[in-house]
Design a protein around this motif. Structure first.
Motif, PDB file in Angstrom:
ATOM      1  N   SER A 200       0.811  -1.219   0.000  1.00  0.00           N
ATOM      2  CA  SER A 200       0.000   0.000   0.000  1.00  0.00           C
ATOM      3  C   SER A 200       0.843   1.268   0.000  1.00  0.00           C
ATOM      4  O   SER A 200       0.336   2.364  -0.240  1.00  0.00           O
ATOM      5  CB  SER A 200      -0.893   0.022   1.244  1.00  0.00           C
ATOM      6  OG  SER A 200      -0.102   0.150   2.424  1.00  0.00           O
ATOM      7  N   ARG A 218      -5.795   2.311   5.354  1.00  0.00           N
ATOM      8  CA  ARG A 218      -6.142   3.731   5.429  1.00  0.00           C
ATOM      9  C   ARG A 218      -4.938   4.576   5.840  1.00  0.00           C
ATOM     10  O   ARG A 218      -4.816   5.741   5.436  1.00  0.00           O
ATOM     11  CB  ARG A 218      -7.315   3.934   6.379  1.00  0.00           C
ATOM     12  CG  ARG A 218      -8.609   3.374   5.841  1.00  0.00           C
ATOM     13  CD  ARG A 218      -9.732   3.446   6.850  1.00  0.00           C
ATOM     14  NE  ARG A 218     -10.100   4.823   7.203  1.00  0.00           N
ATOM     15  CZ  ARG A 218     -11.068   5.142   8.067  1.00  0.00           C
ATOM     16  NH1 ARG A 218     -11.753   4.177   8.660  1.00  0.00           N
ATOM     17  NH2 ARG A 218     -11.338   6.407   8.329  1.00  0.00           N
ATOM     18  N   SER A 220      -2.085   4.330   4.770  1.00  0.00           N
ATOM     19  CA  SER A 220      -1.225   4.604   3.614  1.00  0.00           C
ATOM     20  C   SER A 220      -1.439   6.001   3.063  1.00  0.00           C
ATOM     21  O   SER A 220      -0.687   6.459   2.197  1.00  0.00           O
ATOM     22  CB  SER A 220      -1.461   3.565   2.512  1.00  0.00           C
ATOM     23  OG  SER A 220      -2.778   3.693   1.974  1.00  0.00           O
ATOM     24  N   VAL A 221      -2.459   6.721   3.567  1.00  0.00           N
ATOM     25  CA  VAL A 221      -2.648   8.107   3.159  1.00  0.00           C
ATOM     26  C   VAL A 221      -1.404   8.944   3.477  1.00  0.00           C
ATOM     27  O   VAL A 221      -1.122   9.936   2.793  1.00  0.00           O
ATOM     28  CB  VAL A 221      -3.906   8.700   3.842  1.00  0.00           C
ATOM     29  CG1 VAL A 221      -3.693   8.878   5.350  1.00  0.00           C
ATOM     30  CG2 VAL A 221      -4.302  10.024   3.201  1.00  0.00           C
ATOM     31  N   ARG A 224       0.947   8.560   0.616  1.00  0.00           N
ATOM     32  CA  ARG A 224       0.385   9.236  -0.560  1.00  0.00           C
ATOM     33  C   ARG A 224       0.567  10.745  -0.462  1.00  0.00           C
ATOM     34  O   ARG A 224       0.817  11.426  -1.463  1.00  0.00           O
ATOM     35  CB  ARG A 224      -1.092   8.880  -0.726  1.00  0.00           C
ATOM     36  CG  ARG A 224      -1.342   7.410  -1.030  1.00  0.00           C
ATOM     37  CD  ARG A 224      -2.722   7.176  -1.631  1.00  0.00           C
ATOM     38  NE  ARG A 224      -3.808   7.670  -0.807  1.00  0.00           N
ATOM     39  CZ  ARG A 224      -4.375   6.991   0.180  1.00  0.00           C
ATOM     40  NH1 ARG A 224      -3.920   5.764   0.475  1.00  0.00           N
ATOM     41  NH2 ARG A 224      -5.373   7.506   0.869  1.00  0.00           N
ATOM     42  N   ALA A 225       0.458  11.265   0.745  1.00  0.00           N
ATOM     43  CA  ALA A 225       0.680  12.702   0.930  1.00  0.00           C
ATOM     44  C   ALA A 225       2.126  13.078   0.617  1.00  0.00           C
ATOM     45  O   ALA A 225       2.400  14.104  -0.022  1.00  0.00           O
ATOM     46  CB  ALA A 225       0.320  13.099   2.360  1.00  0.00           C
ATOM     47  N   VAL A 250      -4.048  15.910   0.294  1.00  0.00           N
ATOM     48  CA  VAL A 250      -4.249  14.456   0.352  1.00  0.00           C
ATOM     49  C   VAL A 250      -4.699  14.040   1.748  1.00  0.00           C
ATOM     50  O   VAL A 250      -5.630  13.237   1.915  1.00  0.00           O
ATOM     51  CB  VAL A 250      -2.962  13.716  -0.046  1.00  0.00           C
ATOM     52  CG1 VAL A 250      -3.119  12.206   0.133  1.00  0.00           C
ATOM     53  CG2 VAL A 250      -2.576  14.054  -1.478  1.00  0.00           C
ATOM     54  N   LEU A 251      -4.073  14.572   2.769  1.00  0.00           N
ATOM     55  CA  LEU A 251      -4.413  14.205   4.151  1.00  0.00           C
ATOM     56  C   LEU A 251      -5.853  14.554   4.498  1.00  0.00           C
ATOM     57  O   LEU A 251      -6.502  13.869   5.299  1.00  0.00           O
ATOM     58  CB  LEU A 251      -3.464  14.901   5.123  1.00  0.00           C
ATOM     59  CG  LEU A 251      -1.989  14.503   5.037  1.00  0.00           C
ATOM     60  CD1 LEU A 251      -1.154  15.380   5.966  1.00  0.00           C
ATOM     61  CD2 LEU A 251      -1.790  13.028   5.372  1.00  0.00           C
ATOM     62  N   THR A 253      -8.378  14.057   2.895  1.00  0.00           N
ATOM     63  CA  THR A 253      -9.322  13.035   2.432  1.00  0.00           C
ATOM     64  C   THR A 253      -9.527  11.940   3.466  1.00  0.00           C
ATOM     65  O   THR A 253     -10.395  11.080   3.276  1.00  0.00           O
ATOM     66  CB  THR A 253      -8.826  12.397   1.122  1.00  0.00           C
ATOM     67  OG1 THR A 253      -7.610  11.651   1.377  1.00  0.00           O
ATOM     68  CG2 THR A 253      -8.547  13.455   0.065  1.00  0.00           C
ATOM     69  N   GLU A 254      -8.736  11.945   4.548  1.00  0.00           N
ATOM     70  CA  GLU A 254      -8.813  10.888   5.563  1.00  0.00           C
ATOM     71  C   GLU A 254      -9.121  11.514   6.919  1.00  0.00           C
ATOM     72  O   GLU A 254      -8.259  12.137   7.528  1.00  0.00           O
ATOM     73  CB  GLU A 254      -7.500  10.102   5.613  1.00  0.00           C
ATOM     74  CG  GLU A 254      -7.419   9.057   6.710  1.00  0.00           C
ATOM     75  CD  GLU A 254      -8.622   8.148   6.767  1.00  0.00           C
ATOM     76  OE1 GLU A 254      -9.430   8.301   7.707  1.00  0.00           O
ATOM     77  OE2 GLU A 254      -8.766   7.293   5.862  1.00  0.00           O
ATOM     78  N   VAL A 257      -6.853  11.216  10.339  1.00  0.00           N
ATOM     79  CA  VAL A 257      -5.521  11.811  10.491  1.00  0.00           C
ATOM     80  C   VAL A 257      -5.569  12.978  11.466  1.00  0.00           C
ATOM     81  O   VAL A 257      -6.318  13.936  11.276  1.00  0.00           O
ATOM     82  CB  VAL A 257      -4.967  12.289   9.139  1.00  0.00           C
ATOM     83  CG1 VAL A 257      -3.663  13.077   9.353  1.00  0.00           C
ATOM     84  CG2 VAL A 257      -4.721  11.116   8.202  1.00  0.00           C
TER      85      VAL A 257
END
Length: 309
Positions: A200, A218, A220-221, A224-225, A250-251, A253-254, A257
């Motif tokens: 991931s 999740r 893995s955000v 991705r950030a 990006v962060l 979206t979760e 966090v």
């Protein structure tokens, strides 16, 4: 490769091929026994850990195995680097698991001292590395890097390795230890190796064991950030604020966090308004997800992700 085994009454005998085939390194708990085992054994490598070993640790061991005659892996959950509200008591521990991972990666010795051995009665010395230790995790976790520097210097003095191997996931820690070794003229090469990741993208960590599989996905955000920051940097952006904003988008979206920091820094671990093209520039993140504090980092320029020792 050296084959080693500690015999009775301080006698050191050769470790047999059967011992190695069984995949279990020699367990050593005391400094005297450790010195006896390592005496005259050639080029020594050290991988310091707090245990609950995983593939990230194993990658360090395999690299060490390539360039060293004897590989020592230390397993010690260091109380000095935990704050009063942190997870010292619950930090994952599993010596049998550690023996399997270390043996499978070619470790010869598993050094497992207890707190009384590392910090005997009357112990009252700390190693403080200024500058690189003061921001980011140094600000969020007061005293953490003093605890790290103190225990690592003790391990270097006990093992006396030629080379010590650390993962780049703890980038600020690596910077602190390199500074300490330079400043104190410690005769060891410090080698940092790239972060090992799950499919991931999540950086492997012993603390990942606190999370369920859906939570790991999740989490893995965070990676991705960091990659979003890399993309913005590759497109020519050098404003630190705008680089950070790419990661923050990006962060957002979760919802799980809770961000501690998302920072872009130079080789001196200092933030700046405008980034240059130094290959040592990094983006670092620390955040809580599902009650667990996770950290990660990446080079701003992914083509220079492994600057070496």
């Amino acid at each position: 490769m050296a084959e080693i085994k500690a015999g009775t009454e301080g006698v050191v005998v050769e470790r047999t091929g059967e011992d190695r085939a069984a995949g279990r390194p020699l367990v050593v708990t005391g400094p005297g026994e450790l010195r006896a085992v390592l005496a005259g054994r050639g080029r020594v490598g050290l991988v310091p850990t707090m245990g609950y070993l995983h593939e990230g640790h194993a990658a360090l061991m395999r690299r060490a195995r390539e360039v060293c005659d004897v590989l020592v892996v230390s397993v010690f959950v260091n109380p000095l680097q935990f704050g009063p509200a942190e997870d010292l008591a619950s930090y994952p521990r599993d010596l049998e698991r550690d023996l399997g991972v270390a043996g499978g990666a070619g470790a010869d010795v598993l050094f497992t001292p207890d707190a009384g051995t590392m910090y005997p009665a009357g112990f009252d010395t700390r190693v403080v590395v200024s500058g690189v230790s003061e921001g980011l995790d140094g600000a969020s976790r007061p005293g953490h890097f003093t605890g790290v520097a103190t225990v690592v210097l003790k391990l270097l003095n006990l093992v006396r390795p030629d080379v010590a191997f650390f993962g780049e996931k703890d980038w600020q820690q690596l910077a602190v230890l390199r500074q300490m070794v330079r400043d104190l003229n410690v005769a060891v090469d410090v080698v940092g190796l790239p972060t090992v990741r799950a499919p991931s993208g999540l950086a492997l960590s012993s603390r990942n064991s606190y999370l369920r599989s859906e939570q790991l996905e999740r989490a893995s955000v965070l990676s991705r950030a960091l990659r979003a920051v890399q993309v913005r940097y590759a497109a020519g952006e050098r404003s630190a604020d705008r680089l950070r904003q790419a990661g923050l988008e990006v962060l957002q979206t979760e919802p799980e966090v809770t961000l501690d920091y998302l920072s872009v820094v130079g080789r001196d671990m200092q933030e700046r308004a405008v980034m240059d093209n130094d290959v040592m520039n990094r983006v670092l993140i620390a955040a809580r997800m599902f009650g667990v504090r996770l950290i990660d980092n990446m080079p701003l320029d992914p083509a220079h992700g492994h600057p070496g020792a």
